[in-house]
Design a protein around this motif. Structure first.
Motif, PDB file in Angstrom:
ATOM      1  N   TYR A 128      69.382  29.865  29.844  1.00 14.52           N
ATOM      2  CA  TYR A 128      68.142  30.178  30.539  1.00 14.52           C
ATOM      3  C   TYR A 128      68.240  29.772  32.013  1.00 14.52           C
ATOM      4  N   ARG A 131      65.567  32.451  37.227  1.00 15.50           N
ATOM      5  CA  ARG A 131      64.613  31.636  37.976  1.00 15.50           C
ATOM      6  C   ARG A 131      63.162  32.018  37.678  1.00 15.50           C
ATOM      7  N   CYS A 132      62.286  31.035  37.920  1.00 13.75           N
ATOM      8  CA  CYS A 132      60.854  31.240  37.743  1.00 13.75           C
ATOM      9  C   CYS A 132      60.117  30.366  38.756  1.00 13.75           C
ATOM     10  N   ARG A 150      53.870  36.991  33.643  1.00 13.73           N
ATOM     11  CA  ARG A 150      55.105  37.571  34.180  1.00 13.73           C
ATOM     12  C   ARG A 150      54.762  38.756  35.069  1.00 13.73           C
ATOM     13  N   SER A 165      63.170  35.921  37.217  1.00 16.80           N
ATOM     14  CA  SER A 165      62.634  36.456  35.965  1.00 16.80           C
ATOM     15  C   SER A 165      61.255  37.081  36.111  1.00 16.80           C
ATOM     16  N   TRP A 167      58.630  35.157  35.794  1.00 20.34           N
ATOM     17  CA  TRP A 167      57.734  34.234  35.098  1.00 20.34           C
ATOM     18  C   TRP A 167      57.079  33.268  36.081  1.00 20.34           C
ATOM     19  N   ILE A 191      64.560  28.649  34.460  1.00 23.78           N
ATOM     20  CA  ILE A 191      63.623  28.589  33.343  1.00 23.78           C
ATOM     21  C   ILE A 191      63.988  27.442  32.399  1.00 23.78           C
ATOM     22  N   ASP A 199      58.701  23.512  25.927  1.00 26.27           N
ATOM     23  CA  ASP A 199      59.206  24.792  25.413  1.00 26.27           C
ATOM     24  C   ASP A 199      58.206  25.444  24.464  1.00 26.27           C
ATOM     25  N   ILE A 205      59.300  34.353  25.812  1.00 20.45           N
ATOM     26  CA  ILE A 205      60.234  34.494  26.932  1.00 20.45           C
ATOM     27  C   ILE A 205      60.647  35.941  27.186  1.00 20.45           C
TER      28      ILE A 205
END
Length: 234
Positions: A128, A131-132, A150, A165, A167, A191, A199, A205
Motif C-alpha cells: 500500500y 499516496r493519500c 475518494r 490514490s 483517497w 496509504i 485499518d 480501499i
C-alpha cells in the motif's frame, strides 16, 4: 574528524558494545509498510548465504545509533546461528568487516541466496504505497478515522515513484467547528502509513472514485454517503 569525535569513538571502541535488534515489534506495529522475509525463505538459508541484520551501537554514533548490514552465514544450529560481517560499518568502531556475530533467525530483515537454488516462490503480498491525504492527528495523535472519500487524484508529480490514490482520510471531527477542521494540518503520505494506525477502512480501499463513507462509532461500520446526502465538512 573533530578531536572530540575521535575521543568519543576511541571510548566506543575500547568500552562500547553492540547488539542486534529484534525487528518483530516494528513489524507488528507497522504491518502495512514493514515486511520481513517469509519463514520458508529463512528455512532455506544455508552457510554462504547473506542475511541483513540491524546492529545497534552502544553508545550510539553521533549521527545514528544503528546500521543495517549484511552478514555471511557460517553456521546454523537450533540454539543460534553465526556469521561474519560482510560490510564495513559506517561508524561503529566496535565492529569491523569479518567480525563474528551470533544471531537468531528472527533477527533477519532481508536475505540473499548464494547461487541458484530451488527456493519456493514468495507468497503474493499486496502493498500500500500509493499516496493519500490524511489529517496529521490520525497519524500522530491516535484520532480515529471518521470520514473517508475518494476523488480524482490531483496531487501527483511526474517524478513521483508512487501514484496518488485519490483517497482523503479525515480524523474524528464531531466536536470541531468548521474553522477548526479547516485549520487541521495534513500529510501526503503512503496509504500503508495510515493503515498502520487505523485499518478500520481497509475493506473500502478498492472503492471507486466518487465514493464517500462516514464511520458510525456505535456500530463500527462505515456508512456510505451519496451525492444527495451531503456532508458539510468534506
Amino acid at each position: 574528524m573533530h578531536l572530540k569525535h575521535r575521543l568519543y569513538n576511541l571510548r566506543r571502541r575500547l568500552f562500547g558494545s553492540w547488539s542486534i535488534d529484534d525487528p518483530r515489534p516494528i513489524q507488528a506495529s507497522a504491518p502495512y509498510t514493514y515486511f520481513l522475509p517469509p519463514p520458508n525463505e529463512i528455512a532455506a538459508l544455508r552457510p554462504g548465504d547473506l542475511v541483513k541484520l540491524v546492529i545497534r551501537s552502544h553508545p550510539p554514533s553521533l549521527e545514528w545509533d544503528a546500521e543495517r548490514m549484511w552478514v555471511e552465514v557460517k553456521t546454523i544450529a537450533p540454539d543460534g546461528w553465526s556469521g561474519t560481517l560482510a560490510n564495513i560499518p559506517s561508524d561503529m568502531p566496535q565492529l569491523r568487516e569479518g567480525s563474528l556475530l551470533r544471531f537468531h533467525p528472527f533477527h533477519i530483515i532481508d536475505l540473499l541466496f548464494e547461487g541458484n537454488r530451488g527456493i519456493p516462490p514468495r507468497p503474493a503480498r499486496r502493498e500500500y504505497w500509493d499516496r493519500c491525504l490524511v489529517d496529521n492527528c490520525v497519524l500522530d495523535d491516535g484520532v480515529p478515522v471518521y470520514y473517508v472519500y475518494r476523488e480524482e487524484p490531483d496531487m501527483a508529480d511526474e517524478n513521483d515513484k508512487y501514484p496518488e490514490s485519490g483517497w482523503r482520510i479525515r480524523g474524528d471531527y464531531r466536536d470541531l467547528t468548521d474553522e477548526e477542521l479547516e485549520a487541521r494540518p495534513f500529510q501526503y503520505i503512503a496509504i500503508g502509513k495510515v493503515l498502520n494506525v487505523d485499518d478500520s477502512w481497509l475493506h473500502l480501499i478498492d472503492s471507486p472514485i466518487g465514493s464517500a463513507w462516514l464511520r458510525n462509532f456505535e456500530t463500527g461500520a462505515y456508512e456510505p454517503l451519496d451525492e444527495e446526502g451531503g456532508h458539510g465538512k468534506a
